[in-house]
Design a protein around this motif. Structure first.
Motif, PDB file in Angstrom:
ATOM      1  N   GLN A  97       0.837  -1.195   0.000  1.00 44.00           N
ATOM      2  CA  GLN A  97       0.000   0.000   0.000  1.00 44.00           C
ATOM      3  C   GLN A  97       0.881   1.258   0.000  1.00 44.00           C
ATOM      4  OE1 GLN A  97      -2.486   0.497   3.515  1.00 44.00           O
ATOM      5  NE2 GLN A  97      -4.162   1.262   2.247  1.00 44.00           N
ATOM      6  N   GLY A  98       0.588   2.166  -0.937  1.00 39.12           N
ATOM      7  CA  GLY A  98       1.353   3.391  -1.027  1.00 39.12           C
ATOM      8  C   GLY A  98       2.579   3.311  -1.914  1.00 39.12           C
ATOM      9  N   HIS A  99       2.875   2.108  -2.464  1.00 36.05           N
ATOM     10  CA  HIS A  99       4.009   1.915  -3.362  1.00 36.05           C
ATOM     11  C   HIS A  99       3.487   1.328  -4.674  1.00 36.05           C
ATOM     12  CE1 HIS A  99       7.130   2.634  -0.268  1.00 36.05           C
ATOM     13  NE2 HIS A  99       6.224   2.094   0.550  1.00 36.05           N
ATOM     14  N   PRO A 100       3.599   2.040  -5.785  1.00 37.36           N
ATOM     15  CA  PRO A 100       2.992   1.580  -7.031  1.00 37.36           C
ATOM     16  C   PRO A 100       3.648   0.358  -7.650  1.00 37.36           C
ATOM     17  CG  PRO A 100       4.310   3.558  -7.404  1.00 37.36           C
ATOM     18  CD  PRO A 100       4.246   3.355  -5.926  1.00 37.36           C
ATOM     19  N   ASP A 101       4.946   0.163  -7.393  1.00 36.51           N
ATOM     20  CA  ASP A 101       5.662  -0.929  -8.055  1.00 36.51           C
ATOM     21  C   ASP A 101       5.772  -2.149  -7.136  1.00 36.51           C
ATOM     22  OD1 ASP A 101       6.122   0.640 -10.322  1.00 36.51           O
ATOM     23  OD2 ASP A 101       7.871   1.569  -9.373  1.00 36.51           O
ATOM     24  N   PRO A 102       5.435  -3.349  -7.651  1.00 32.88           N
ATOM     25  CA  PRO A 102       5.548  -4.558  -6.838  1.00 32.88           C
ATOM     26  C   PRO A 102       6.993  -5.006  -6.710  1.00 32.88           C
ATOM     27  CG  PRO A 102       4.867  -5.137  -9.054  1.00 32.88           C
ATOM     28  CD  PRO A 102       4.913  -3.629  -9.007  1.00 32.88           C
ATOM     29  N   LEU A 103       7.239  -5.917  -5.784  1.00 31.33           N
ATOM     30  CA  LEU A 103       8.568  -6.486  -5.560  1.00 31.33           C
ATOM     31  C   LEU A 103       8.467  -7.992  -5.724  1.00 31.33           C
ATOM     32  CD1 LEU A 103      11.503  -5.764  -4.615  1.00 31.33           C
ATOM     33  CD2 LEU A 103      10.731  -6.338  -2.295  1.00 31.33           C
ATOM     34  N   ASP A 104       9.250  -8.553  -6.643  1.00 30.89           N
ATOM     35  CA  ASP A 104       9.221  -9.983  -6.895  1.00 30.89           C
ATOM     36  C   ASP A 104      10.253 -10.696  -6.032  1.00 30.89           C
ATOM     37  OD1 ASP A 104       7.290  -9.533  -8.765  1.00 30.89           O
ATOM     38  OD2 ASP A 104       8.574  -9.860 -10.518  1.00 30.89           O
ATOM     39  N   MET A 105       9.829 -11.791  -5.400  1.00 29.89           N
ATOM     40  CA  MET A 105      10.705 -12.564  -4.534  1.00 29.89           C
ATOM     41  C   MET A 105      11.033 -13.890  -5.213  1.00 29.89           C
ATOM     42  SD  MET A 105      11.170 -10.461  -2.176  1.00 29.89           S
ATOM     43  CE  MET A 105      12.236 -11.571  -1.264  1.00 29.89           C
ATOM     44  N   THR A 106      12.267 -13.999  -5.674  1.00 29.85           N
ATOM     45  CA  THR A 106      12.743 -15.244  -6.240  1.00 29.85           C
ATOM     46  C   THR A 106      13.525 -15.998  -5.176  1.00 29.85           C
ATOM     47  OG1 THR A 106      14.720 -14.127  -7.080  1.00 29.85           O
ATOM     48  CG2 THR A 106      12.836 -14.287  -8.568  1.00 29.85           C
ATOM     49  N   THR A 107      14.068 -17.135  -5.551  1.00 27.18           N
ATOM     50  CA  THR A 107      14.804 -17.959  -4.592  1.00 27.18           C
ATOM     51  C   THR A 107      16.285 -17.595  -4.602  1.00 27.18           C
ATOM     52  OG1 THR A 107      13.251 -19.755  -4.950  1.00 27.18           O
ATOM     53  CG2 THR A 107      15.346 -20.340  -3.949  1.00 27.18           C
ATOM     54  N   GLY A 108      16.912 -17.608  -3.436  1.00 23.84           N
ATOM     55  CA  GLY A 108      18.356 -17.424  -3.336  1.00 23.84           C
ATOM     56  C   GLY A 108      18.824 -16.020  -3.665  1.00 23.84           C
ATOM     57  N   PRO A 109      19.768 -15.898  -4.612  1.00 20.33           N
ATOM     58  CA  PRO A 109      20.356 -14.579  -4.931  1.00 20.33           C
ATOM     59  C   PRO A 109      19.318 -13.543  -5.346  1.00 20.33           C
ATOM     60  CG  PRO A 109      21.649 -16.350  -5.914  1.00 20.33           C
ATOM     61  CD  PRO A 109      20.406 -16.986  -5.373  1.00 20.33           C
ATOM     62  N   GLY A 110      18.261 -13.974  -6.009  1.00 25.64           N
ATOM     63  CA  GLY A 110      17.226 -13.026  -6.417  1.00 25.64           C
ATOM     64  C   GLY A 110      16.565 -12.355  -5.232  1.00 25.64           C
ATOM     65  N   ALA A 111      16.324 -13.109  -4.166  1.00 29.57           N
ATOM     66  CA  ALA A 111      15.718 -12.541  -2.966  1.00 29.57           C
ATOM     67  C   ALA A 111      16.678 -11.554  -2.302  1.00 29.57           C
ATOM     68  CB  ALA A 111      15.340 -13.659  -1.991  1.00 29.57           C
ATOM     69  N   VAL A 112      17.957 -11.895  -2.283  1.00 27.39           N
ATOM     70  CA  VAL A 112      18.959 -11.010  -1.692  1.00 27.39           C
ATOM     71  C   VAL A 112      19.002  -9.684  -2.454  1.00 27.39           C
ATOM     72  CG1 VAL A 112      21.434 -10.704  -1.293  1.00 27.39           C
ATOM     73  CG2 VAL A 112      20.351 -12.907  -0.781  1.00 27.39           C
ATOM     74  N   ALA A 113      18.972  -9.764  -3.776  1.00 25.29           N
ATOM     75  CA  ALA A 113      19.000  -8.551  -4.593  1.00 25.29           C
ATOM     76  C   ALA A 113      17.746  -7.716  -4.373  1.00 25.29           C
ATOM     77  CB  ALA A 113      19.145  -8.926  -6.067  1.00 25.29           C
TER      78      ALA A 113
END
Length: 541
Positions: A97-113
């Protein structure tokens, strides 16, 4: 291990715990009948077919794959053979809420990034957090999850004192405070705290030990069985039948009868009624209550034989209920992924409303599953399949859902608000106009369909007072031969936990004292009587 004599076993409930228990007991030599009151198996893992759409109406996150794989191995096969599992490239998409862009959660290094993109230094902090979570997960598997804590032997385990310095901080503080100590951005705290909802609780009331949940999705990754969780149910049911389980659907358990032998009270039979209303009695030397624990004890046993008093139940936390929405959508929805989470800024107030039994705010935290992103077989060509879960108070008086907006007023109002919220947050302004199938479910449906105590959607909440040895036991304290499995008892909520509870029960019935997972080694696979000897079933007088 000594070979066990074959028992007549009746399993009440055909959800994951009931199927898993029935299969293990049949495979280890017992004569098993499973009674399920609904016309289809699965329990909370329901299914809905409408106009070419196939919906899962229950579990949708395939986590702890090694636990599920272990059950299939015990049944002589594997998930590779029985299921078509897909690894999701992105575990889930999060909207704030209040942030227009979503955040994608991948596994491992992607989540860290992803964490680092939100908060400087959060990537390194997440690596440390996940390493800690992996260690905690290993400790839980080795020392807690497969232990029914049915004897002093469990509590006197000589390895436990050495673990106390690590466990005490994780049991004495909340998941919320544990996460907040490591991450300052509210969005990151929500991502790491939200697994508490899958445990039927909230981050402020869940022990920090359950930070191990983040290891499951952010390290192990998220899988999906093509065809949905209904395919998992069907695969387990087929293996149960092959093992010798007699499965009876449309069979409503009416009572558990007992017999007194000296000072001891033992199970004797189970009374049940079929879809025609005819009553039957099935002989049993072992009964496994794999349905809601409160229902089993309050409806199927006399007061004097119940393990928990009415006062004890008043002190327990049923966890949240939910409003569910199954939607068939015309056209594609590229802004959504397989799993999607929508988080509101009023995080604490959101959970507070649910705990206090108050109406939800216009915008609330929501889970949205779109399996058609991965599995084209669950929706007609050119359409999407959406399943929405809105955590709600345990208020059966909110009523039940219905088809095409014909549920109770409260349930449909919550559904309408959730649809408007998803449309606004995900940028799908014409979402409502594209609906071709709509089916809702409310707290009353959990009572009617699975006898859920107070309409709970998942099972007893994983608060400190309802975790590990503080959770209701897997066997009756007053009736010999009466065991319990499922999300109401140890180890807890979720499909893998229900399968582990089945292993705990299978060990108890087979007289296995080992604290680890169940094993078929040494089992007497030939213990069943010749085919002519069947479990006695008779019409009750």
């Amino acid at each position: 291990m000594k070979h066990q004599s074959s028992e007549y076993v009746v399993v009440i409930g055909g959800g994951f715990s009931g199927l898993a228990t029935a299969g293990l007991l049949a495979a280890s030599g017992h004569r098993v009948t499973l009674l399920e009151m609904q016309d289809s198996l699965g329990g909370r893992a329901g299914r809905l077919h409408r106009d070419g759409f196939s919906f899962d109406t229950g579990p949708s996150w395939y986590l702890m794959p090694e636990v599920i794989e272990h059950w299939f191995k015990l049944m002589g096969t594997s998930t590779t053979v029985e299921l078509d599992l897909v690894d999701l490239e992105v575990g889930y998409r999060t909207w704030f809420q209040g942030h227009p862009d979503p955040l994608d959660m991948t596994t491992g290094p992607g989540a860290v990034a992803a964490f680092e993109s939100v908060q400087t230094g959060a990537g390194v902090a997440l690596e440390k957090y996940l390493a800690y979570a992996e260690t905690s997960y290993g400790l839980a598997l080795e020392h807690f999850l497969y232990d029914g804590f049915s004897s002093v032997r469990s509590l006197l385990n000589p390895r436990l004192p050495a673990l106390l310095p690590r466990l005490a901080p994780l049991l004495s503080r909340s998941l919320d405070s544990f996460v907040a100590q490591r991450f300052s951005d509210p969005r990151l705290r929500q991502i790491l705290g939200y697994p508490a909802v899958f445990l039927g609780s909230s981050p402020k009331h869940t022990p920090a030990l359950y930070h191990l949940m983040s290891h499951l999705d952010l390290t192990q990754g998220v899988k999906y069985p093509l065809g949905g969780f209904a395919k998992l149910v069907d695969a387990m049911a087929e293996l149960c039948t092959k093992a010798g389980v007699k499965i009876v659907t449309g069979a409503t358990a009416e009572g558990i009868d007992t017999v007194q032998t000296g000072r001891h009270t033992r199970v004797d039979s189970v009374r049940w009624s079929d879809s025609r209303g005819e009553t039957h009695r099935l002989d049993a030397s072992v009964v496994v209550g794999a349905a809601d624990l409160h229902h089993i004890e309050s409806r199927l046993l006399p007061r004097k034989l119940r393990s928990s008093s009415d006062a004890a139940w008043k002190r327990r936390d049923p966890g949240p209920s939910a409003v569910l929405i199954c939607l068939g959508i015309r056209g594609k929805l590229p802004k959504l992924l397989h799993h999607n989470l929508l988080f509101t800024q009023d995080w604490d107030e959101n959970f507070g409303r649910i705990r206090r039994g108050e109406p939800l705010d216009t915008e609330t935290s929501i889970y949205v599953c779109m399996p058609s992103a991965t599995d084209p077989g669950v929706a007609p060509a050119g359409h999407e399949n959406l399943f929405m879960l809105i955590p709600a108070p345990t208020l059966p008086e909110w009523g039940t859902g219905g088809a095409d907006g014909n549920g109770s007023e409260q349930v449909e109002a919550v559904a309408d608000a959730a649809l408007a919220q998803l449309a606004a947050w995900a940028g799908i302004p014409d979402l409502a106009e594209r609906i071709v199938v709509r089916q809702t479910f409310g707290p009353g449906d959990f009572v009617n369909n699975v006898n859920a105590w107070r309409g709970g959607a998942l099972g007893l909440a994983h608060t400190l007072g309802q975790s590990a040895f503080f959770r209701p036991a897997n066997r009756s304290a007053k009736v010999e031969g009466l065991h319990y499995a499922g999300s109401s008892v140890r180890p807890g909520v979720g499909v893998p936990m229900c399968l582990i509870s089945a292993e705990i029960t299978a060990k108890a019935v087979n007289g296995i004292k080992d604290l680890g997972p169940f094993s078929m080694d040494g089992q007497n696979r030939d213990a069943r009587e010749p085919e002519g000897d069947v479990q006695e079933e008779r019409v009750a007088k």
